[in-house]
Design a protein around this motif. Structure first.
Motif, short mmCIF file in Angstrom:
data_model
loop_
_atom_site.label_atom_id
_atom_site.label_comp_id
_atom_site.label_asym_id
_atom_site.label_seq_id
_atom_site.Cartn_x
_atom_site.Cartn_y
_atom_site.Cartn_z
N CYS A 146 -0.89 -2.83 4.20
CA CYS A 146 0.22 -2.54 3.30
C CYS A 146 0.17 -1.08 2.86
N TRP A 147 1.29 -0.39 2.98
CA TRP A 147 1.39 0.99 2.50
C TRP A 147 2.41 1.02 1.36
N ARG A 148 1.97 1.45 0.18
CA ARG A 148 2.87 1.47 -0.98
C ARG A 148 3.37 2.89 -1.29
N GLN A 149 2.74 3.90 -0.70
CA GLN A 149 3.18 5.29 -0.93
C GLN A 149 3.65 5.85 0.40
N LEU A 150 4.88 5.55 0.77
CA LEU A 150 5.35 5.95 2.10
C LEU A 150 5.41 7.46 2.24
N ARG A 151 5.59 8.15 1.11
CA ARG A 151 5.63 9.61 1.14
C ARG A 151 4.34 10.17 1.77
N GLU A 152 3.24 9.46 1.55
CA GLU A 152 1.95 9.96 2.03
C GLU A 152 1.58 9.46 3.42
N VAL A 153 2.43 8.62 4.00
CA VAL A 153 2.14 8.11 5.34
C VAL A 153 2.67 9.14 6.35
N SER A 154 1.80 9.54 7.26
CA SER A 154 2.20 10.57 8.21
C SER A 154 3.26 10.03 9.19
N ASP A 155 4.13 10.93 9.63
CA ASP A 155 5.23 10.54 10.51
C ASP A 155 4.74 9.89 11.80
N ASP A 156 3.55 10.28 12.23
CA ASP A 156 3.05 9.72 13.50
C ASP A 156 1.95 8.68 13.28
N GLN A 157 1.92 8.11 12.08
CA GLN A 157 1.00 6.99 11.79
C GLN A 157 1.17 5.91 12.86
N PRO A 158 0.09 5.53 13.56
CA PRO A 158 0.21 4.44 14.53
C PRO A 158 0.45 3.11 13.78
N LEU A 159 1.43 2.37 14.23
CA LEU A 159 1.78 1.12 13.54
C LEU A 159 1.68 -0.06 14.48
N PRO A 160 1.28 -1.22 13.98
CA PRO A 160 1.35 -2.43 14.80
C PRO A 160 2.82 -2.79 15.08
N TYR A 161 3.02 -3.62 16.09
CA TYR A 161 4.38 -3.99 16.50
C TYR A 161 5.15 -4.65 15.36
N PHE A 162 4.47 -5.52 14.61
CA PHE A 162 5.18 -6.22 13.53
C PHE A 162 5.02 -5.46 12.21
N SER A 163 5.83 -4.42 12.04
CA SER A 163 5.81 -3.62 10.82
C SER A 163 7.20 -3.66 10.20
N THR A 164 7.23 -3.87 8.91
CA THR A 164 8.50 -4.07 8.21
C THR A 164 8.48 -3.30 6.90
N ILE A 165 9.62 -2.73 6.53
CA ILE A 165 9.74 -2.03 5.25
C ILE A 165 10.60 -2.87 4.30
N LEU A 166 10.13 -2.97 3.06
CA LEU A 166 10.87 -3.67 2.02
C LEU A 166 11.23 -2.67 0.94
N VAL A 167 12.52 -2.62 0.60
CA VAL A 167 13.01 -1.72 -0.45
C VAL A 167 13.57 -2.57 -1.58
N ASN A 168 13.12 -2.33 -2.79
CA ASN A 168 13.72 -2.98 -3.95
C ASN A 168 13.93 -1.91 -5.00
N LYS A 169 15.23 -1.61 -5.25
CA LYS A 169 15.55 -0.46 -6.11
C LYS A 169 15.23 -0.69 -7.57
N GLN A 170 15.16 -1.97 -7.98
CA GLN A 170 15.13 -2.24 -9.42
C GLN A 170 13.88 -2.92 -9.94
N TRP A 171 12.94 -3.21 -9.07
CA TRP A 171 11.80 -4.02 -9.49
C TRP A 171 10.82 -3.23 -10.35
N GLU A 172 10.51 -3.77 -11.51
CA GLU A 172 9.39 -3.24 -12.27
C GLU A 172 8.83 -4.32 -13.19
N ARG A 173 7.55 -4.18 -13.48
CA ARG A 173 6.92 -5.10 -14.43
C ARG A 173 7.40 -4.78 -15.83
N VAL A 174 7.51 -5.80 -16.68
CA VAL A 174 7.97 -5.60 -18.06
C VAL A 174 6.86 -4.96 -18.88
#
Lengths: 236, 236
Positions: free
Chosen positions: A208-236
């Protein structure tokens, strides 16, 4: 007993994330068809369900070409559909296993389209990879009035941009080989900080990568890689 | 043993569409929290999982108001989150069950937001209602480059119109009380003939309408009614 064909969703990867129904049906099949990525290669779907298989179930691996040539693919779909038809006509209890959920981005639907007796088919739904990712990352897919888009990163760039602008949450599937481009699109949309990426969720190789800004553009990834975006989620 | 909280997705309704993992965890819980729609009312989620519960599991039904008053709802979320925290701190194995998948349109996420120890939480994903509907109706959610939108019919009309125009497939949830309006939007978008509606999929009261044009605007619908649109699906 008359023949029946079960399309059984394996779920995202961990063997115990299959449904109870799927596990029970696997125990009583005469024959199981398992898709394999490469010719003679192992089937991930088969490795997931092996523990549930009945002793006498015959296993047949079938290879679906990843080719861009759709005529080549159609020949294989037609062949496998005819083989499944024949097994059902012979009165057998037949299974076809499929990763994730059978009705979402699955080769199974190309077989379903071609079957002669859809009335002999039962489709057993499964946990999608993105539900598993949301659970593992403790990040919701959608709440209340929010909307969720599920898109493949193979879609047109303009469609991806539009979806990023319009939905509260997004699942971007098939990131493999396209990470740099998708990262740039997320950055343009101001969404890099509310995105996370998971690979092989619920399998031993889960990452799991939570800081995509810090993941290099040529990071080797497994075939089953998925990005999840949630614009509004935060803990109370 | 240290305390742990499991958010267990029940799946769409049929008891055997829960995951094997969910069923196994239910068998070893000290206490299970089950949401109930009305005060003192039955819990559909509880009726789904009852067969898997351990003999010694204590069951606590909790009522979440459907009220539009969000302050009232927040008080209840806070109360239940504090109760779950206390059980986990006391070293118990605690379950919270949730219909469909825990991370999609579920009250569970409002509790998750408020828990003091997310590191003690395991979320068990489940089969979504729309995966079950696609399976029962033998109609795919998305294939290859297609995109899928999952939206609530409580969303803004302009957002629903936009999604209908832009995506290949759509799941329209929470149709209850809004059928006439949604039917008109589908008709405007030229999509009435590639839509179907299901209610209570996989439950004994399951109903499916494939000709929405012929369904009257004031057709009484069960609470769990969903429309699935697939613009491109056809048998070969």
């Amino acid at each position: 007993m008359s023949g029946k064909l079960y399309a059984i969703s394996t779920g995202p990867g961990a063997a115990d994330l299959i449904t109870v129904r799927g596990a029970r049906i696997l125990g009583k099949l005469d024959v199981l068809y398992a898709p394999a990525g490469r010719k003679g290669g192992d089937s991930l779907a088969l490795s997931i369900v092996r523990e549930y298989l009945g002793e006498h179930t015959e296993v047949r691996c079938c290879h679906f070409p990843m080719s861009a040539d759709s005529a080549e693919k159609e020949v294989v779909w037609e062949e496998v559909a005819r083989a499944l038809d024949a097994e059902v006509q012979a009165g057998k209890q037949v299974g076809f296993i499929t990763l994730g959920d059978a009705m979402l981005f699955s080769t199974w639907v190309f077989l379903l389209q071609r079957l002669s007796h859809p009335e002999c088919v039962e489709i057993v739904p499964g946990v999608t990879s993105f539900a598993a990712i949301a659970a593992r990352a403790q990040t919701p897919l959608a709440m209340e009035q929010q909307s969720l888009a599920v898109i493949a990163c193979t879609a047109l760039e303009s469609d991806i941009r539009q979806a990023l602008a319009q939905h509260d949450s997004l699942v971007l599937m098939k990131v493999y080989g396209r990470f740099a481009r998708i990262k740039a699109l997320l950055d343009d949309a101001g969404l890099l900080d509310c995105a996370l990426m998971m690979a092989e969720a619920t399998l031993p190789g889960e990452q799991c990568w939570r800081q995509l800004r810090e993941v290099s553009d040529d990071q080797p990834l497994p075939y089953f890689s998925t990005i999840l975006v949630n614009k509004q989620w935060e803990r109370v």
